[in-house]
Structure formats: C-alpha cells, structure tokens
Scaffold this motif. Structure first.
Motif, PDB file in Angstrom:
ATOM      1  N   LYS A  10     -43.687  64.068  77.141  1.00  0.00           N
ATOM      2  CA  LYS A  10     -42.120  63.444  76.976  1.00  0.00           C
ATOM      3  C   LYS A  10     -42.082  62.231  77.885  1.00  0.00           C
ATOM      4  CE  LYS A  10     -40.045  68.038  76.149  1.00  0.00           C
ATOM      5  NZ  LYS A  10     -38.733  68.852  76.778  1.00  0.00           N
ATOM      6  N   PRO A  11     -41.341  61.360  77.107  1.00  0.00           N
ATOM      7  CA  PRO A  11     -40.990  60.078  78.099  1.00  0.00           C
ATOM      8  C   PRO A  11     -40.224  60.531  79.211  1.00  0.00           C
ATOM      9  CG  PRO A  11     -40.211  59.755  75.753  1.00  0.00           C
ATOM     10  CD  PRO A  11     -40.685  61.254  75.816  1.00  0.00           C
ATOM     11  N   ILE A  12     -40.434  59.694  80.223  1.00  0.00           N
ATOM     12  CA  ILE A  12     -39.850  60.207  81.562  1.00  0.00           C
ATOM     13  C   ILE A  12     -38.438  59.380  82.059  1.00  0.00           C
ATOM     14  CG2 ILE A  12     -40.212  59.966  84.141  1.00  0.00           C
ATOM     15  CD1 ILE A  12     -43.202  60.468  83.353  1.00  0.00           C
ATOM     16  N   ILE A  13     -37.351  60.161  82.198  1.00  0.00           N
ATOM     17  CA  ILE A  13     -36.284  59.728  82.611  1.00  0.00           C
ATOM     18  C   ILE A  13     -36.317  59.694  84.357  1.00  0.00           C
ATOM     19  CG2 ILE A  13     -33.729  59.824  83.054  1.00  0.00           C
ATOM     20  CD1 ILE A  13     -34.297  59.180  80.286  1.00  0.00           C
ATOM     21  N   PHE A  14     -35.935  58.593  84.945  1.00  0.00           N
ATOM     22  CA  PHE A  14     -35.361  58.622  86.265  1.00  0.00           C
ATOM     23  C   PHE A  14     -34.147  58.104  86.770  1.00  0.00           C
ATOM     24  CE2 PHE A  14     -35.159  57.493  90.705  1.00  0.00           C
ATOM     25  CZ  PHE A  14     -35.687  58.460  91.611  1.00  0.00           C
ATOM     26  N   SER A  15     -33.394  58.733  87.618  1.00  0.00           N
ATOM     27  CA  SER A  15     -32.200  58.077  88.145  1.00  0.00           C
ATOM     28  C   SER A  15     -31.606  58.836  89.358  1.00  0.00           C
ATOM     29  CB  SER A  15     -30.884  58.278  87.098  1.00  0.00           C
ATOM     30  OG  SER A  15     -29.919  57.310  87.642  1.00  0.00           O
ATOM     31  N   GLY A  16     -30.930  58.168  90.072  1.00  0.00           N
ATOM     32  CA  GLY A  16     -30.530  58.778  91.510  1.00  0.00           C
ATOM     33  C   GLY A  16     -29.017  58.389  91.723  1.00  0.00           C
ATOM     34  N   ILE A  17     -28.460  59.124  92.582  1.00  0.00           N
ATOM     35  CA  ILE A  17     -26.954  58.988  93.016  1.00  0.00           C
ATOM     36  C   ILE A  17     -26.878  58.961  94.612  1.00  0.00           C
ATOM     37  CG2 ILE A  17     -24.612  59.657  92.915  1.00  0.00           C
ATOM     38  CD1 ILE A  17     -25.074  60.487  90.181  1.00  0.00           C
ATOM     39  N   GLN A  18     -26.344  57.922  95.310  1.00  0.00           N
ATOM     40  CA  GLN A  18     -26.180  58.244  96.624  1.00  0.00           C
ATOM     41  C   GLN A  18     -25.208  59.254  97.234  1.00  0.00           C
ATOM     42  OE1 GLN A  18     -26.080  54.482  98.862  1.00  0.00           O
ATOM     43  NE2 GLN A  18     -25.643  53.638  97.035  1.00  0.00           N
ATOM     44  N   LEU A  25     -15.055  59.465  89.299  1.00  0.00           N
ATOM     45  CA  LEU A  25     -15.172  59.588  87.694  1.00  0.00           C
ATOM     46  C   LEU A  25     -16.076  58.396  87.136  1.00  0.00           C
ATOM     47  CD1 LEU A  25     -13.584  60.997  85.328  1.00  0.00           C
ATOM     48  CD2 LEU A  25     -11.923  59.087  85.221  1.00  0.00           C
ATOM     49  N   GLY A  26     -16.062  57.369  87.845  1.00  0.00           N
ATOM     50  CA  GLY A  26     -16.997  56.281  87.405  1.00  0.00           C
ATOM     51  C   GLY A  26     -18.472  56.737  87.557  1.00  0.00           C
ATOM     52  N   ASN A  27     -18.742  57.392  88.481  1.00  0.00           N
ATOM     53  CA  ASN A  27     -20.080  57.822  88.710  1.00  0.00           C
ATOM     54  C   ASN A  27     -20.389  58.874  87.566  1.00  0.00           C
ATOM     55  OD1 ASN A  27     -19.608  57.973  92.331  1.00  0.00           O
ATOM     56  ND2 ASN A  27     -21.148  56.849  91.324  1.00  0.00           N
ATOM     57  N   TYR A  28     -19.512  59.745  87.270  1.00  0.00           N
ATOM     58  CA  TYR A  28     -19.735  60.720  86.163  1.00  0.00           C
ATOM     59  C   TYR A  28     -19.951  60.335  84.969  1.00  0.00           C
ATOM     60  CZ  TYR A  28     -18.427  64.895  83.225  1.00  0.00           C
ATOM     61  OH  TYR A  28     -18.627  65.698  82.428  1.00  0.00           O
ATOM     62  N   ILE A  29     -19.074  59.420  84.642  1.00  0.00           N
ATOM     63  CA  ILE A  29     -18.771  58.909  83.150  1.00  0.00           C
ATOM     64  C   ILE A  29     -20.165  57.710  83.020  1.00  0.00           C
ATOM     65  CG2 ILE A  29     -17.743  57.163  81.386  1.00  0.00           C
ATOM     66  CD1 ILE A  29     -15.254  58.430  82.385  1.00  0.00           C
ATOM     67  N   GLY A  30     -20.587  56.971  84.012  1.00  0.00           N
ATOM     68  CA  GLY A  30     -21.397  55.834  83.653  1.00  0.00           C
ATOM     69  C   GLY A  30     -22.793  56.743  84.008  1.00  0.00           C
ATOM     70  N   ALA A  31     -23.001  57.529  84.659  1.00  0.00           N
ATOM     71  CA  ALA A  31     -24.362  58.048  85.060  1.00  0.00           C
ATOM     72  C   ALA A  31     -24.449  59.770  84.686  1.00  0.00           C
ATOM     73  CB  ALA A  31     -24.706  57.944  86.386  1.00  0.00           C
ATOM     74  N   LEU A  32     -24.211  60.386  85.833  1.00  0.00           N
ATOM     75  CA  LEU A  32     -23.932  61.877  85.566  1.00  0.00           C
ATOM     76  C   LEU A  32     -24.026  62.609  84.237  1.00  0.00           C
ATOM     77  CD1 LEU A  32     -24.619  64.180  87.752  1.00  0.00           C
ATOM     78  CD2 LEU A  32     -21.945  64.127  88.264  1.00  0.00           C
ATOM     79  N   LYS A  33     -22.960  62.225  83.396  1.00  0.00           N
ATOM     80  CA  LYS A  33     -22.525  62.953  82.419  1.00  0.00           C
ATOM     81  C   LYS A  33     -23.838  62.826  81.310  1.00  0.00           C
ATOM     82  CE  LYS A  33     -19.690  60.486  79.735  1.00  0.00           C
ATOM     83  NZ  LYS A  33     -20.548  60.155  78.360  1.00  0.00           N
ATOM     84  N   ASN A  34     -24.483  61.576  81.554  1.00  0.00           N
ATOM     85  CA  ASN A  34     -25.403  61.356  80.675  1.00  0.00           C
ATOM     86  C   ASN A  34     -26.869  62.159  81.039  1.00  0.00           C
ATOM     87  OD1 ASN A  34     -23.929  59.746  79.035  1.00  0.00           O
ATOM     88  ND2 ASN A  34     -24.224  57.867  80.719  1.00  0.00           N
ATOM     89  N   PHE A  35     -26.808  62.119  82.249  1.00  0.00           N
ATOM     90  CA  PHE A  35     -28.166  62.999  82.731  1.00  0.00           C
ATOM     91  C   PHE A  35     -28.641  64.343  81.915  1.00  0.00           C
ATOM     92  CE2 PHE A  35     -27.766  61.315  87.452  1.00  0.00           C
ATOM     93  CZ  PHE A  35     -27.765  60.138  86.722  1.00  0.00           C
ATOM     94  N   MET A 150     -37.406  55.253  81.175  1.00  0.00           N
ATOM     95  CA  MET A 150     -35.963  54.961  81.103  1.00  0.00           C
ATOM     96  C   MET A 150     -35.200  55.406  82.396  1.00  0.00           C
ATOM     97  SD  MET A 150     -34.494  55.348  77.226  1.00  0.00           S
ATOM     98  CE  MET A 150     -33.472  56.780  77.544  1.00  0.00           C
ATOM     99  N   VAL A 151     -33.981  54.713  82.509  1.00  0.00           N
ATOM    100  CA  VAL A 151     -33.193  54.772  83.741  1.00  0.00           C
ATOM    101  C   VAL A 151     -31.844  54.925  83.486  1.00  0.00           C
ATOM    102  CG1 VAL A 151     -32.682  53.959  86.098  1.00  0.00           C
ATOM    103  CG2 VAL A 151     -34.970  53.444  84.824  1.00  0.00           C
ATOM    104  N   PRO A 152     -31.185  56.104  83.087  1.00  0.00           N
ATOM    105  CA  PRO A 152     -29.711  55.956  82.929  1.00  0.00           C
ATOM    106  C   PRO A 152     -28.789  55.603  83.873  1.00  0.00           C
ATOM    107  CG  PRO A 152     -30.499  58.269  83.100  1.00  0.00           C
ATOM    108  CD  PRO A 152     -31.732  57.255  83.400  1.00  0.00           C
ATOM    109  N   VAL A 153     -28.229  54.386  84.152  1.00  0.00           N
ATOM    110  CA  VAL A 153     -27.497  54.098  85.029  1.00  0.00           C
ATOM    111  C   VAL A 153     -25.805  53.274  84.404  1.00  0.00           C
ATOM    112  CG1 VAL A 153     -28.881  53.468  86.739  1.00  0.00           C
ATOM    113  CG2 VAL A 153     -28.608  51.884  85.198  1.00  0.00           C
ATOM    114  N   GLY A 154     -24.989  52.775  85.296  1.00  0.00           N
ATOM    115  CA  GLY A 154     -23.899  52.170  85.029  1.00  0.00           C
ATOM    116  C   GLY A 154     -24.448  50.644  84.944  1.00  0.00           C
ATOM    117  N   VAL A 155     -23.455  49.995  84.409  1.00  0.00           N
ATOM    118  CA  VAL A 155     -23.923  48.509  84.447  1.00  0.00           C
ATOM    119  C   VAL A 155     -23.917  47.692  85.659  1.00  0.00           C
ATOM    120  CG1 VAL A 155     -21.579  47.198  84.175  1.00  0.00           C
ATOM    121  CG2 VAL A 155     -23.239  46.824  82.551  1.00  0.00           C
ATOM    122  N   ASP A 156     -23.491  48.209  86.879  1.00  0.00           N
ATOM    123  CA  ASP A 156     -23.497  47.748  87.939  1.00  0.00           C
ATOM    124  C   ASP A 156     -24.917  47.643  88.754  1.00  0.00           C
ATOM    125  OD1 ASP A 156     -23.493  50.379  88.236  1.00  0.00           O
ATOM    126  OD2 ASP A 156     -22.660  50.200  90.537  1.00  0.00           O
TER     127      ASP A 156
END
Ligand code: TYM
Length: 338
Positions: A10-18, A25-35, A150-156
């Motif tokens: 399968k393709p590999i997804i990587f993301s991180g949160i500090q 709610l920004g972290n949740y909607i922009g990143a976490l929810k999609n994980f 692929m890297v799921p992140v918010g636009v920032d």
C-alpha cells in the motif's frame, strides 16, 4: 508448485503533530480527523513530534505528559494501533541522523523564506535558535525516512512540504532515486480553521484560550467560546472568507465536520440570525468531539497500555527508518560498517 501471491504494497502515509500544547479544533479538522480515514487504504505512520516541540522552550514534565496524551488522542480519534504506526519521534534516532545529512542539502535562502519561521521568530524573539530555523529540515527527514507517498496536513504546512520535495529531488538528482517524492494531502474544506476572535488569523494552540476550541473542552465551554466568536455586522449568513471571515469560518467548521456542503448549509441557514449559526456550529463540534473525548478518558487512565504501544512501535519505526538511513549514508560516502 503453488504460486506465492504477495500482498500488494500500500502507499505510505506519514504525518505528525507536536505535543506542544492543547490540541485545537484546527488540528483536528486540518489533520487528525483525516488520519483515521486513511488507515485502511494506506500504510499509515503517525508520529508524536517531540523533537520539533523543543524548538520553543518546554517544561520537561509537561512535554513528557503531553506525548502520552497525544498517543491517547491519536487512538481516541479512531486510529487503530494495530493498523497505524503511532510512535514518538525522539525514540527513533534516524530522524536526527537524516536531518543532519539533509541540512547539508538545504540552502539558507530556502529556510529564510519559510513563513512559519518568520512568524515563530517574531513570537519568540528571545529564543530564535538554530533548531527553529532548521525545523523544516527535520520535518523533511521525518517524511523521507519512511519513503512516504502522501502527507496529510493543514494548509500551513504546505510550504514545508514543498521544501521537503525540493530537497528530496536535489538529493535524488545527485545520488539516484533514493527518496520517494511525497505529495501533500490537503482537504478542500477545513485545511485552515481560523481563530474565533481574529478570524483572519489561523486558529493556533499558542494563542489565548478564547481564540480556539480545545479538543478536550467540555460542551459548555465549546458553546461559550463559539457564542463569543467574532462575526460581522451585516447579519447575512454567506460564505465569503475575504469580507466575512468569521461567518465563513463557522460554515467551514460545520461543513468539515460533515454537516453538509457549504452551499447546502448557506441555503439552509439563509435568513436566520448568527445566534442560530453559532448554536448549530457548537452542536456539530460537540457531537464530533464527544466520542473522541469519551475514548480519550478511558485510554489516558491506562498509561501502561499506551507506553507498551509506544515501545513496541518504536522498534518497528527504527527498523523501517534504518532501511532508508543506511542507504543514504552509503550514498553520501560514510564509512562502511563491519
Ligand atoms: P502542528 O503540530 O502545528 O499541527 C498539526 C497539524 O494540524 C494542522 N493545523 C491546522 N489545520 C487547519 N487549521 C488550523 N488552524 C490548523 N492548525 C494546525 C497542521 O497543518 C498540521 O497538519 N510541522 C508540523 C508537525 C510535523 C509534521 C511532520 C507534519 C513534523 N513533522 C511531518 C507532517 C509530516 C506541525 O507543526 O504541526
């Protein structure tokens, strides 16, 4: 002889949160929810990036506690630790090692252009350390270490992702195809949730408490904060981020949380007051966060379970990271290991 059928990779997804503060709610909607939405179709790796967190001063005990809390939040958000690799960045030495090598392939001018660096340097003028400056290189190392697709992140984080791609391409240009070139995964709605008090600015955990909804805020607090959200005086519920940033932000939050498209929400709420818009937004947020909060409470009570996951996954992550790292070390000419 029977043919062995290899499961398709399968393709590999990587993301991180500090783990550097209360998640919003920004972290949740922009990143976490999609994980968790991605974990069935991809091999997912979700990192607790504690090494990034120390680019601003942290209280050691708080940082340690927040790493554990973030592990609980990851799982509470729907990540299955059997499917997704959840681990702490500082437990995998390859992050720092690859970061050093990539530092030597990144230009000062590139780092100087990073808007997040400029913002953070302005916010922490008494501590503009080299780590803050080379932060995007460590982030590139995180991603490239696992041959991420692929890297799921918010636009920032888009600018950091572009730098990561540039550095990877530069390295590949010299040494051949060592790194997979990652693509950003940025959701159409909700990739930049704005501050409730200053809706032209990003919602951020380092801003005052009333500017964001925290992931673990109770329903009354969520209602109060959203009720006080800054809107405008023309009274019309319409999506227009430039002229009506506050109202547009609330519509984006609802839409991202599954209440319908922006168009259908504006049609539905046309002619109603901002009071209704805020009540509806608060209802959506509370309903979205409630299951996560309930699950979180159970998980955080079992530190042994969480520690076990982090310990076990660090071994897997180290193994995967070292595969790339050894290749890179060899390519750049480091002495061979016996
Ligand atoms: P961090 O910890 O600041 O934020 C975590 C994720 O939340 C997203 N985000 C937002 N999305 C929408 N609206 C907002 N207001 C909002 N605020 C934050 C961020 O875009 C991010 O996706 N550098 C990263 C962490 C990191 C990383 C990585 C991410 C380190 N290494 C490798 C991806 C891949 C950061 O500071 O995220």
């Amino acid at each position: 002889m029977s043919e062995i059928i290899k499961p398709e990779k399968k393709p590999i997804i990587f993301s991180g949160i500090q783990p550097s503060g209360t998640l919003t709610l920004g972290n949740y909607i922009g990143a976490l929810k999609n994980f968790s939405l991605l974990q069935d179709d991809y091999d997912c790796i979700y990192c607790i990036v504690d090494m990034h967190a120390i680019t601003v001063r942290q209280n050691p005990a708080d940082l340690r506690r927040r790493c554990m809390e973030l592990a609980a939040i990851y799982i509470a958000s729907g990540l299955d630790p059997k499917k997704s690799l959840i681990y702490c960045q500082s437990h995998v030495t390859g992050h720092a090692e690859l970061s050093w090598i990539l530092n030597c392939f990144t230009y000062m001018g590139e780092l100087n252009r990073m808007t997040q660096y400029k913002d953070k340097a302005a916010k922490h003028a008494d501590n503009i350390n080299a780590g803050l400056f080379t932060y995007p290189v460590l982030m590139a190392a995180d991603i490239l270490l696992f041959q991420t697709n692929m890297v799921p992140v918010g636009v920032d984080q888009k600018q950091h992702l572009e730098l990561c791609r540039d550095v990877a391409q530069r390295f590949n240009g010299v040494y051949g195809n060592v790194f997979t070139i990652p693509e950003p995964y940025i959701a159409k709605v909700g990739s930049k949730i704005m501050s409730l008090q200053e809706p032209t600015r990003k919602m951020s955990k380092s801003d005052p408490d009333d500017t964001f909804v925290a992931l673990l805020d109770d329903p009354d607090t969520i209602r109060r904060k959203i009720k006080r959200a800054v809107t405008d005086s023309d009274g019309e519920i319409r999506y227009d981020p430039e002229n009506k940033p506050g109202v547009s932000n609330l519509l984006s939050i609802m839409s991202a949380l599954g209440a319908g498209s922006i168009e259908s929400l504006t049609a539905e709420l046309a002619g109603q007051g901002y009071g209704t818009l805020k009540t509806r937004t608060a209802d959506c947020v509370i309903a979205a966060l409630e299951p996560l909060q309930n699950e979180y409470k159970k998980l955080i009570a079992d530190k042994g379970y969480l520690q076990g996951i982090l310990d076990e996954n660090a071994k897997t992550a180290n193994y995967l990271a070292n595969k790339t790292l050894r290749k890179v070390q060899k390519k750049v000419g480091f002495a061979s290991r016996g």
